[in-house]
Design an enzyme around this catalytic site. Structure first.
Site, short mmCIF file in Angstrom:
data_model
loop_
_atom_site.label_atom_id
_atom_site.label_comp_id
_atom_site.label_asym_id
_atom_site.label_seq_id
_atom_site.Cartn_x
_atom_site.Cartn_y
_atom_site.Cartn_z
CG ASP A 286 2.75 43.01 -5.93
OD1 ASP A 286 2.19 43.99 -6.59
OD2 ASP A 286 3.74 42.98 -5.54
CG ASN B 110 -7.50 51.91 -1.11
OD1 ASN B 110 -8.01 53.02 -1.14
ND2 ASN B 110 -6.51 51.28 -0.63
CB SER C 158 -6.34 61.73 -7.02
OG SER C 158 -5.95 62.77 -6.62
CE1 TYR D 93 -1.69 59.23 -6.59
CE2 TYR D 93 -2.48 61.39 -7.34
CZ TYR D 93 -2.61 60.22 -6.61
OH TYR D 93 -3.34 59.80 -5.66
CB SER E 1 -1.38 57.09 -13.32
OG SER E 1 -1.64 57.66 -11.88
CE LYS E 2 -4.51 57.63 -7.80
NZ LYS E 2 -5.28 56.27 -7.50
N1 LIG Z 1 -4.02 60.31 0.84
C1 LIG Z 1 -4.51 61.07 0.07
O1 LIG Z 1 -4.70 62.52 0.13
C2 LIG Z 1 -4.98 60.73 -1.23
C3 LIG Z 1 -5.97 61.76 -2.22
C4 LIG Z 1 -6.22 61.17 -3.45
C5 LIG Z 1 -6.51 60.07 -3.66
N2 LIG Z 1 -5.75 59.15 -2.87
C6 LIG Z 1 -5.75 57.84 -3.21
O2 LIG Z 1 -6.31 56.82 -2.30
C7 LIG Z 1 -5.61 55.49 -2.37
C8 LIG Z 1 -5.13 54.92 -0.90
O3 LIG Z 1 -4.14 55.91 -0.56
P1 LIG Z 1 -3.57 56.39 0.76
O4 LIG Z 1 -3.59 57.62 1.18
O5 LIG Z 1 -4.38 55.28 1.63
O6 LIG Z 1 -2.00 55.80 0.52
P2 LIG Z 1 -0.95 54.83 1.66
O7 LIG Z 1 -1.34 55.02 2.81
O8 LIG Z 1 0.24 55.14 0.84
O9 LIG Z 1 -1.64 53.32 1.16
C9 LIG Z 1 -1.43 52.87 -0.14
C10 LIG Z 1 -1.76 51.32 -0.06
O10 LIG Z 1 -1.60 50.96 -1.30
C11 LIG Z 1 -0.82 49.69 -1.42
N3 LIG Z 1 -0.15 49.23 -2.62
C12 LIG Z 1 0.85 50.02 -3.21
N4 LIG Z 1 1.50 49.29 -4.22
C13 LIG Z 1 0.68 48.17 -4.11
C14 LIG Z 1 0.73 47.09 -5.02
N5 LIG Z 1 1.61 46.91 -6.07
N6 LIG Z 1 -0.05 46.18 -4.67
C15 LIG Z 1 -0.81 46.15 -3.69
N7 LIG Z 1 -0.93 47.20 -2.88
C16 LIG Z 1 -0.43 48.02 -3.06
C17 LIG Z 1 0.22 50.00 -0.16
O11 LIG Z 1 0.80 49.06 0.23
P3 LIG Z 1 1.99 48.95 1.10
O12 LIG Z 1 1.75 49.03 2.50
O13 LIG Z 1 2.63 47.34 0.93
O14 LIG Z 1 3.10 49.89 0.48
C18 LIG Z 1 -1.02 50.69 0.68
O15 LIG Z 1 -1.62 49.42 1.52
C19 LIG Z 1 -4.74 55.56 -3.57
O16 LIG Z 1 -5.24 55.09 -4.71
C20 LIG Z 1 -4.14 56.99 -3.57
O17 LIG Z 1 -3.74 57.35 -4.94
C21 LIG Z 1 -5.04 59.22 -1.76
#
Ligand SMILES: NC(=O)c1ccc[n+]([C@@H]2O[C@H](COP(=O)([O-])OP(=O)(O)OC[C@H]3O[C@@H](n4cnc5c(N)ncnc54)[C@H](OP(=O)(O)O)[C@@H]3O)[C@@H](O)[C@H]2O)c1
Length: 245
Positions: free
Chosen positions: A62, A89, A145, A168, A171-172
């Site tokens: 975590d 990530n 992002s 968001y 933070s990014k």
């Molecule tokens: N999807 C997009 O379009 C997009 C675009 C730009 C950037 N991003 C970035 O890409 C990254 C991955 O996003 P995603 O789209 O794959 O999102 P996601 O499917 O919601 O996955 C997020 C992951 O982060 C984990 N997480 C959240 N809080 C945490 C903590 N305190 N400790 C450890 N793990 C934690 C979640 O764990 P749980 O399963 O336990 O919740 C999950 O494994 C993020 O940094 C996001 O900001 C995503």
């Protein structure tokens, strides 16, 4: 896990882009330490990766829990004595996509978003930096992002101009600042530090409205995690293209 192989730690890798990044790096023969705040979910993801022949193990991480960070660093030290790739990530977004939340997001959500997306990335990196320095050529990927781009947010008509999720985005932007500062701090080492924009990707965070599949959404993280010696540091990229800070 055999000696001499590269070792990568990916936070938030039990699902979404993190899990796919783990799969793609693992298929390149890199040993995967799959960070998950819920160890059972991490272990389930590891079982999935093993079907693809990936050498992976789950690590309870975590990222906002200092004890987890310390234990993860101790595990890497004990089992491998070094770390080659760190992918920060794990991320959260509590606001709706689209619109402007600047005056409506709660202070608590603002702080929680910064805890995970910014402060935790700094804490995890600091804890692992001594082990990254023991690698021949470590790579740090801060998963940002395009929404962290101050330049694009300020530019009327840019693709993100109307998408102002304040907590968001800020933070990014802070994470991007960390990328620039850390790359400068490490400029006389072989360690490269970059920010990744995965694209708008179909995950729980990105929603089904997103145009990109997860397999493509992981590609920028994988590229930056496996940069060669001539690759960039202190940059902000999406699929090899530079993004304006
Ligand atoms: N999807 C997009 O379009 C997009 C675009 C730009 C950037 N991003 C970035 O890409 C990254 C991955 O996003 P995603 O789209 O794959 O999102 P996601 O499917 O919601 O996955 C997020 C992951 O982060 C984990 N997480 C959240 N809080 C945490 C903590 N305190 N400790 C450890 N793990 C934690 C979640 O764990 P749980 O399963 O336990 O919740 C999950 O494994 C993020 O940094 C996001 O900001 C995503």
């Amino acid at each position: 896990m055999s000696a001499g192989k590269k070792v990568a730690l990916i936070s938030g890798a039990n699902k979404g882009i993190g899990l796919e990044t783990a799969r793609q790096l693992g298929k390149q023969g890199i040993t995967i330490l799959l960070g998950a705040r819920d160890l059972a979910k991490g272990q389930a993801a590891v079982e999935e990766l093993k079907k693809d022949g990936v050498d992976a193990r789950a690590v309870k991480l975590d990222v906002v829990n200092p004890a987890d960070i310390k234990a993860a660093a101790q595990l890497v030290e004990k089992e491998f004595g070094k770390l080659d790739i760190l992918v920060n990530n794990a991320g959260v977004m509590f606001e709706p996509i689209g619109g402007n939340t600047t005056t409506t997001v709660s202070e608590e959500q603002l702080r929680q978003t910064f805890e995970t997306n910014f402060f935790a990335s700094v804490s995890v990196t600091n804890a692992l930096l001594p082990l990254l320095k023991k690698s021949d050529a470590a790579r740090i990927v801060n998963v940002s992002s395009i929404l962290g781009s101050l330049g694009l947010h300020a530019q009327e008509g840019s693709p993100i101009y109307e998408a102002k999720a304040f907590a968001y985005d800020a933070s990014k932007a802070a994470l991007n600042s960390y990328t620039i500062h850390l790359a400068h701090a490490l400029k006389d080492t072989k360690i490269k530090v970059n920010s990744a924009h995965p694209g708008w990707v179909k995950t729980d965070m990105g929603t089904d409205a997103a145009p990109m599949e997860i397999v493509d959404g992981a590609k920028t993280e994988v590229q930056l995690a496996t940069l060669g010696p001539d690759g960039p540091t202190g940059g902000y990229f999406h699929l090899g293209e530079t993004i304006s800070w």
